[in-house]
Design a protein around this motif. Structure first.
Motif, PDB file in Angstrom:
ATOM      1  N   SER A 263       2.264  -1.888   7.970  1.00  0.00           N
ATOM      2  CA  SER A 263       1.882  -3.171   7.592  1.00  0.00           C
ATOM      3  C   SER A 263       3.016  -4.233   7.958  1.00  0.00           C
ATOM      4  O   SER A 263       4.232  -3.873   8.021  1.00  0.00           O
ATOM      5  CB  SER A 263       1.586  -3.409   6.031  1.00  0.00           C
ATOM      6  N   GLU A 264       2.581  -5.543   8.243  1.00  0.00           N
ATOM      7  CA  GLU A 264       3.556  -6.538   8.383  1.00  0.00           C
ATOM      8  C   GLU A 264       2.861  -7.728   7.602  1.00  0.00           C
ATOM      9  O   GLU A 264       1.891  -8.204   7.985  1.00  0.00           O
ATOM     10  CB  GLU A 264       3.469  -6.951   9.865  1.00  0.00           C
ATOM     11  N   TYR A 265       3.838  -8.263   6.550  1.00  0.00           N
ATOM     12  CA  TYR A 265       3.432  -9.490   5.997  1.00  0.00           C
ATOM     13  C   TYR A 265       4.545 -10.369   6.386  1.00  0.00           C
ATOM     14  O   TYR A 265       5.754 -10.230   6.245  1.00  0.00           O
ATOM     15  CB  TYR A 265       3.559  -8.813   4.527  1.00  0.00           C
ATOM     16  N   LEU A 282       8.143  -8.537   6.192  1.00  0.00           N
ATOM     17  CA  LEU A 282       8.226  -7.403   5.564  1.00  0.00           C
ATOM     18  C   LEU A 282       7.502  -6.380   6.401  1.00  0.00           C
ATOM     19  O   LEU A 282       6.331  -6.502   6.360  1.00  0.00           O
ATOM     20  CB  LEU A 282       7.968  -7.687   4.161  1.00  0.00           C
ATOM     21  N   ALA A 283       7.930  -5.551   6.972  1.00  0.00           N
ATOM     22  CA  ALA A 283       7.223  -4.241   7.829  1.00  0.00           C
ATOM     23  C   ALA A 283       7.476  -3.151   7.138  1.00  0.00           C
ATOM     24  O   ALA A 283       8.580  -2.745   7.003  1.00  0.00           O
ATOM     25  CB  ALA A 283       7.791  -4.194   9.297  1.00  0.00           C
ATOM     26  N   ASP A 284       6.386  -2.500   6.976  1.00  0.00           N
ATOM     27  CA  ASP A 284       6.465  -1.353   5.887  1.00  0.00           C
ATOM     28  C   ASP A 284       5.549  -0.037   6.598  1.00  0.00           C
ATOM     29  O   ASP A 284       4.312  -0.438   6.936  1.00  0.00           O
ATOM     30  CB  ASP A 284       6.078  -1.675   4.509  1.00  0.00           C
ATOM     31  N   ASN A 327       8.496   6.263   2.870  1.00  0.00           N
ATOM     32  CA  ASN A 327       8.519   4.904   3.448  1.00  0.00           C
ATOM     33  C   ASN A 327       9.758   4.556   4.474  1.00  0.00           C
ATOM     34  O   ASN A 327      10.930   5.081   4.068  1.00  0.00           O
ATOM     35  CB  ASN A 327       8.235   3.954   2.349  1.00  0.00           C
ATOM     36  N   ASN A 328       9.467   3.617   5.069  1.00  0.00           N
ATOM     37  CA  ASN A 328      10.438   2.996   5.886  1.00  0.00           C
ATOM     38  C   ASN A 328      10.271   1.486   6.053  1.00  0.00           C
ATOM     39  O   ASN A 328       9.216   1.158   6.754  1.00  0.00           O
ATOM     40  CB  ASN A 328      10.565   3.762   7.475  1.00  0.00           C
ATOM     41  N   THR A 329      11.067   0.776   5.672  1.00  0.00           N
ATOM     42  CA  THR A 329      10.729  -0.727   5.428  1.00  0.00           C
ATOM     43  C   THR A 329      11.757  -1.546   5.965  1.00  0.00           C
ATOM     44  O   THR A 329      12.952  -1.301   5.662  1.00  0.00           O
ATOM     45  CB  THR A 329      10.358  -0.883   3.846  1.00  0.00           C
ATOM     46  N   THR A 467       5.878  -2.236  -1.001  1.00  0.00           N
ATOM     47  CA  THR A 467       5.062  -3.448  -0.674  1.00  0.00           C
ATOM     48  C   THR A 467       4.581  -4.077  -1.963  1.00  0.00           C
ATOM     49  O   THR A 467       4.757  -3.335  -3.104  1.00  0.00           O
ATOM     50  CB  THR A 467       3.932  -3.033   0.133  1.00  0.00           C
ATOM     51  N   ALA A 468       4.126  -5.322  -1.978  1.00  0.00           N
ATOM     52  CA  ALA A 468       3.624  -5.805  -3.259  1.00  0.00           C
ATOM     53  C   ALA A 468       1.894  -6.158  -3.167  1.00  0.00           C
ATOM     54  O   ALA A 468       1.649  -6.327  -4.057  1.00  0.00           O
ATOM     55  CB  ALA A 468       4.277  -7.078  -3.661  1.00  0.00           C
TER      56      ALA A 468
END
Length: 547
Positions: A263-265, A282-284, A327-329, A467-468
């Motif tokens: 995801s990209e937020y 934020l890329a997760d 995860n890799n964030t 992520t949120a």
């Protein structure tokens, strides 16, 4: 500020909790429920075959259905799934091929009127392939960075936040309180990234959240996620019947989980004077893998000797999952400020356990001669009782031990609710070689309208969150139809399924109130939801050989 932006050294977030690990309600909820999938006959009739039986897909919904086979069979199913109104993201197309089922039934006569059947079946109970997109330009000066900052003003975990200060490596960490050397569980991975990338200048020992007002609010967000993967079920069944009146079955199920989401937020940041300062992204990447096991039992009986009318009952234990999440964030700072860092990085891998709820089923079935069949099924599962468990080492015998994360389980009970699944279907044979099928399938909402991914919970599952965002999905409607062709010992079945579900997407937890230390004013960070939907089309083909 005089410090120039630079790269925050790549650092895996060192969690101070030793072997303890768990996950939060909304990440785990991906594993609950299942798709309507299996053979084309099963899908074409909306899955309403639990009392009618004689279809290998009932091996996982009512194992007694395998007891109605009178001949040995082998079947193979595959097809295509296409998502409506979706744009390609992260190289995931909206249309993808899927291998959905493969299995066999060995039927052996037992006594004058009985059969003892053995069966094995693989089927894809969950196809995770989905592109989720949401955008909103009415942020009301709220942002994910402000949420991290607001939690940091609460000064302790008992207040739903943390006391922030640097560690020996110069990183900012959220501690349980001002005197504690233990990290607060409310201090998530994304809190870590926002604080260390844009919230603190370690070179000049300055807290940018307080001194740099531009990072107080946002004006818009954009979100995209590509879900990939599957849950593969491997079912082993033993079933039979007594005098062709009572049918009994038991299935041992093994589950193989492979989930990946990227995801990209992005949120636009504005200054107090309304000046646009740029974008934070934020890329997760999140992966969940592991295995699970369950036991399913079922019965079908004909209450009237001269009537083909049937009643089915089924029960399934929880699926006991043993899982690994990693995860890799990255947080990318694309603002026009000359302070902070260009980007920050966090990654974690951990093991945990998750036990799904029990499932209970009731079904009815009736046939008219050899040309008409009607089925109806009901299933209930109390998702609020799902059990997130914390791995905490090993017992005396070397077995991995765990205990319930009660705080997160309370959030699960608050955010999730029981689901009711209703299936109805019919099959009409105008000719012995041709079958026409229709079905309807409804699954009530699993998520409560009040459900929230609460980052202020004192749960270790929060600390691992990268992520949120979360989505409260509504009920799912599925409409199906299909055709069947019989030639000698071969059956060829084709099914079409349309499914639709709507939901409310939240970029982060809403309505967190805190006191701004810069001006002493009370402030509430409002997360603005966006309406989203997932509409899918499936075409499924099954070839079956009877021997």
């Amino acid at each position: 500020m005089t410090a120039m932006k630079k790269i925050l050294a790549i650092a895996a977030l060192a969690l101070a909790s030793g072997p303890l690990a768990a996950q939060d309600t909304y990440e785990n909820a991906r594993l609950l429920g299942g798709d309507l999938n299996g053979t084309a006959r099963y899908v074409g009739m909306g899955g309403a075959l639990e009392a009618l039986g004689a279809d290998i897909s009932t091996i996982s919904s009512n194992p007694a259905g395998i007891g109605l086979f009178r001949h040995s069979t082998a079947s193979l199913s595959f097809g295509f799934v296409s998502q409506q109104d979706a744009n390609k993201f992260d190289d995931l197309n909206k249309t993808n091929m899927s291998f959905d089922q493969a299995g066999f039934v060995y039927s052996s006569p037992s006594g004058r009127n009985g059969f003892l059947n053995f069966a094995f079946n693989y089927h894809k109970s969950r196809n995770f392939d989905q592109i989720l997109s949401a955008a909103n330009n009415q942020m009301r000066a709220a942002s994910m960075s402000k949420l991290a900052f607001g939690k940091g003003t609460k000064d302790s975990d008992t207040n739903g936040g943390y006391y922030w200060d640097t560690n020996n490596q110069g990183e900012i960490i959220g501690w349980r309180n001002a005197t504690s050397e233990e990290r607060a569980w409310q201090y998530t991975q994304w809190d870590y990234l926002y604080f260390n990338t844009i919230g603190y200048d370690a070179d000049n020992k300055e807290a940018l959240f307080v001194e740099a007002e531009p990072f107080g609010g946002g004006d818009a967000y954009n979100f995209d996620r590509a879900h990939r993967g599957w849950i593969a079920d491997y079912d082993f069944n033993l079933s039979g019947n007594i005098n062709n009146r009572v049918f009994l079955g038991i299935t041992i199920g093994l589950h193989d989980v492979h989930y990946k989401g990227y995801s990209e937020y992005s949120e636009g940041i504005v200054a107090a004077d309304g000046h646009d300062r740029g974008v934070l992204t934020l890329a997760d990447e999140r992966k969940i893998t592991g295995t699970g096991a369950d036991i399913k039992m079922g019965a079908i009986f004909r209450p009237f000797e001269e009537s083909p009318f049937r009643i089915g009952l089924s029960i399934a234990t929880p699926t006991w999952y043993d899982l690994t999440s990693e995860n890799n964030t990255m947080l990318y700072n694309n603002t026009d400020s000359d302070w902070g860092y260009d980007n920050g990085h966090s990654s974690e891998a951990y093991d945990f356990k998750y036990y799904t709820p029990w499932r209970f089923g009731l079904s009815l079935g009736h046939t008219v001669s050899n040309f008409f069949a009607l089925g109806a099924s009901y299933e209930y599962s109390d998702n609020a009782s799902a059990d997130t468990r914390v791995n905490d080492g090993y017992d005396y015998y070397g077995n991995e031990d765990s205990y319930s994360d009660q705080v997160m389980n309370d959030n699960t009970a608050y955010s999730l609710k029981g689901t009711h699944t209703l299936k109805v279907g019919l099959e009409y044979k105008p000719d012995p070689q041709l079958a026409v099928r229709f079905g309807y399938n409804y699954v009530s909402p699993m998520y409560s309208d009040r459900g929230v991914r609460d980052s202020q919970l004192n749960s270790i599952g929060n600390m691992y969150a990268s992520t949120a965002d979360y989505t409260n999905w509504k009920g799912t409607n599925r409409i199906t139809c299909g055709l069947g062709f019989k030639h000698d010992k071969m059956n060829f079945d084709l099914a079409y399924q349309y499914s639709a579900v709507n939901g409310e997407f939240f970029p982060f937890q809403p309505n967190v109130t805190f006191i701004d230390p810069a001006n002493g004013a009370s402030e509430t960070n409002v997360s603005v939801p966006t309406s989203v939907s997932n509409k899918r089309h499936q075409v499924l083909f099954t070839a079956t050989y009877t021997f």
